[in-house]
Scaffold this active site. Structure first.
Site, PDB file in Angstrom:
ATOM      1  N   HIS A  56     -82.322  63.386 100.325  1.00 28.86           N
ATOM      2  CA  HIS A  56     -81.489  63.517  98.802  1.00 28.86           C
ATOM      3  C   HIS A  56     -81.351  65.321  98.768  1.00 28.86           C
ATOM      4  O   HIS A  56     -80.636  65.582  97.798  1.00 28.86           O
ATOM      5  CB  HIS A  56     -82.865  63.780  97.926  1.00 28.86           C
ATOM      6  CG  HIS A  56     -84.176  62.760  97.889  1.00 28.86           C
ATOM      7  ND1 HIS A  56     -83.856  61.291  97.893  1.00 28.86           N
ATOM      8  CD2 HIS A  56     -85.357  62.545  98.819  1.00 28.86           C
ATOM      9  CE1 HIS A  56     -84.766  60.439  98.086  1.00 28.86           C
ATOM     10  NE2 HIS A  56     -85.596  60.893  98.718  1.00 28.86           N
ATOM     11  N   HIS A 218     -85.037  55.613  96.340  1.00 24.62           N
ATOM     12  CA  HIS A 218     -85.762  55.839  98.034  1.00 24.62           C
ATOM     13  C   HIS A 218     -84.851  53.926  97.965  1.00 24.62           C
ATOM     14  O   HIS A 218     -85.492  53.820  98.895  1.00 24.62           O
ATOM     15  CB  HIS A 218     -86.558  55.973  97.722  1.00 24.62           C
ATOM     16  CG  HIS A 218     -87.387  56.945  97.766  1.00 24.62           C
ATOM     17  ND1 HIS A 218     -88.166  57.632  96.920  1.00 24.62           N
ATOM     18  CD2 HIS A 218     -87.217  58.291  98.772  1.00 24.62           C
ATOM     19  CE1 HIS A 218     -88.709  58.896  96.932  1.00 24.62           C
ATOM     20  NE2 HIS A 218     -87.727  59.177  97.789  1.00 24.62           N
TER      21      HIS A 218
END
Length: 332
Positions: A56, A218
């Site tokens: 991320h 995700h």
């Protein structure tokens, strides 16, 4: 799969080594897998620690530095950091005034940070936790109980970090973080799936003419699959969801974050920001602060998220305060 890697098993450790080489102002413990300020701990200062699965970036390691985090714990790709890792980071930056853990609402993160806080307490460190759950796309997901934590994490880390930098007490810093989370809402679209290095293939199938509305960072399922539509229509749908969850009134001041998920160019991100500005202007809502770019990504996923936060005078002051991190820097 085409990626700049040596061995999928070494991606996180080698990326941390690269972060250390690129940013000598950070202290990167490759073995312990945490990133801290070079000067930490600072006696008497409340420390902020966050973390989560890698993939991320720049969240969270890229937000370590004056004005934001004191330390970050990157887990393996899309995998929560382990409690020992979080405890090591917490001890490394505790200056005696307590530590705030900023935790995105994913089951593994919540569980491991909670255990780490208990272990830290056993060693005399007081920990307060701020849970970030701004994603309004779904009430629960495959990885969470309750809403997911996404783009607002950056806002919480910046504003609470600025307050801690000024010398505020532990409870005040945690309360500021919770207030920012409560004022924020996010919604995301995926145009394509991302590919994790270990799997070597896209995380889910998405036909060329379809998108995932409300996707998680995700690749978790969102509200629905739908046909690709013009950006103007997608933005209006996203803002409908955001404003249904967090209503705004004419005259309200906001911070708007248009966040790329990894593979969407700035050309499209700015186009979307323009559409957001148009819709909010129609509703009489002010955009007082704005940010456009890749900040809370999902590897190479094409897509973006929109975050809207209602601001107070104090939030604006703290947002504007100086910050110096690899991923966010101004006023210094």
């Amino acid at each position: 799969m085409k990626k700049f890697i040596n061995d999928p098993a070494d991606v996180v450790a080698e990326a941390l080594a690269g972060l250390a080489a690129a940013h000598p102002e950070l202290r990167v413990d490759v073995t312990g897998q945490y990133v801290a300020r070079a000067g930490a701990p600072r006696p008497g200062k409340v420390a902020l620690v966050s973390g989560g699965g890698s993939g991320h970036e720049p969240l969270h390691g890229g937000f370590v530095g004056p004005g934001m985090l004191d330390a970050a714990c990157p887990g393996e790709v899309f995998t929560s950091p382990v409690p020992d890792q979080i405890v090591a980071a917490t001890k490394a930056v505790d200056g005696g005034a307590g530590v705030v853990h900023i935790v995105k609402n994913y089951t593994g993160d919540v569980m491991n940070f909670q255990l780490a806080a208990e272990l830290a307490a056993d060693e005399g460190i007081t920990v307060e936790t701020v849970l970030v759950d701004d994603d309004v796309a779904v009430e629960n997901s495959t990885w969470t109980a309750g809403r997911r934590g996404t783009g607002a994490t950056l806002l919480v880390e910046k504003i609470a970090g600025a307050l801690a930098e000024e010398g505020a007490k532990l409870g005040e810093v945690a309360a500021a973080g919770r207030e920012v989370n409560a004022a924020s809402a996010s919604f995301a679209y995926a145009l394509t799936a991302c590919t994790t290095p270990a799997a070597g293939r896209p995380g889910f199938d998405l036909p060329d003419d379809e998108i995932e509305a409300g996707v998680g960072i995700h690749g978790e399922p969102g509200r629905r699959r739908e046909k690709l539509r013009p950006a103007r229509e997608l933005v209006r749908s996203a803002l409908d969801a955001i404003l249904e969850a967090k209503p705004l009134n004419p005259g309200d001041r906001t911070l708007v974050l248009v966040n790329g998920l990894g593979a969407t160019p700035l050309l499209e991100q700015y186009l979307v920001f323009g559409e957001v500005a148009t819709v909010l202007a129609e509703r009489g809502v002010q955009i007082s602060r704005r940010l456009v770019g890749n900040y809370v990504t999902s590897l190479d996923m094409a897509g973006l998220s929109i975050t809207v936060a209602r601001l107070t005078d104090e939030m604006i002051r703290l947002w504007d305060a100086p910050v110096r991190t690899p991923g966010l820097r101004w006023g210094v």
